[in-house]
Design an enzyme around this catalytic site. Structure first.
Site: not given
Length: 271
Positions: A10, A104, A116, A60, A134, A8
């Site tokens: 972030e 994240h 998120h 992502h 996630e 990802d």
């Protein structure tokens, strides 16, 4: 040894704001290079540990972020969307280990950089009443195929969340300390990459058990808006349990994850 990397953006060192992660934003191309470099560090660590096959899943946004011509040539790259398993596309039986890079914290996590859960339209996600992001969702998907998650990198909240799901002894590297949703104190990218390489190599030399979620499993989603729940409630088998909340029950995790994908896509129609 077959190794699967879900990467990802972030949680990458040097990335602190959503405007750095969106295609066509001024800093996006730099973030792509930072993301690709951390993927390469994880690949190098896997090779140090003796991996013979490495698959990288670009995890992502639209999943077309990692620069293919800059990725380590030993790895194969999965990009593009839509795809059934989303951030984990390419996972299958036979992988020996999974690593999460650039992750994240779940939606609502204080001090997490750009927190998120898959999309900004979801306020909370729970499985059998337990909040999940996630990391937990993707670890359970790996576990459904018998693969353990052995390493995570990202901000400090990602490492803490992974350890809460997968064990306090889970190897991980916090490449930055989130100071808020759009602020962090970050390691220098070169330092972060070296720690990821060393961390992945050491993690792959250990043995861990996969996390498995056995049915029946009830998924509950709180949307940001009631109209998002309006759309999600159209799906057969979904129960509207509150104005912004829907629930779905399945006997196995793969079915539940597919339902999750459909529900958050439906809920994203009007954001």
């Amino acid at each position: 040894m077959r190794v699967f990397l879900s990467v990802d953006m972030e949680g990458v060192a040097g990335v602190v704001h959503a405007e750095q992660t969106r295609p066509y934003a001024p800093e996006y191309e730099r973030s792509r290079r930072l993301m690709t470099a951390e993927a390469n560090a994880a690949i190098a660590g896997a090779l140090d540990a003796g991996a013979r096959e490495i698959v990288v899943s670009d995890a992502h946004w639209d999943m077309r972020n990692i620069l293919p011509d800059e990725l380590h040539p030993h790895a194969e790259l999965i990009q593009g969307s839509p795809r059934c398993w989303s951030m984990m596309e390419g996972i299958e039986a036979g992988f020996d280990a999974v690593c999460f890079i650039g992750y994240h914290g779940m939606a609502g996590t204080a001090g997490s950089v750009i927190d998120h859960t898959y999309t900004g339209s979801l306020l909370n996600v729970r499985i059998n009443g337990r909040p999940i992001g996630e990391i937990g969702l993707n670890a359970a998907l790996a576990g459904a195929y018998g693969a353990p998650v052995v390493f995570v990198s990202g901000d400090q909240t990602a490492v803490a969340e992974a350890r809460a799901w997968l064990g306090e002894d889970l190897p991980g590297v916090a490449v930055k300390q989130g100071l808020g949703r759009y602020a962090a104190r970050s390691l220098a990218p070169e330092v972060a990459r070296e720690r990821i390489r060393q961390g992945v190599a050491a993690a792959l030399r250990q043995r861990r058990a996969p996390v498995r979620l056995d049915g029946p499993l009830t998924l509950s989603i709180d949307f940001m808006k009631t109209v998002q729940a309006d759309y999600a409630a159209i799906m057969p088998g979904v129960e509207r349990t509150a104005p912004r909340t829907v629930a779905y029950t399945a006997d196995d995790y793969l079915t539940l994850f597919r339902a999750f994908r459909v529900l958050f896509l439906l809920g994203g129609i009007d954001v």
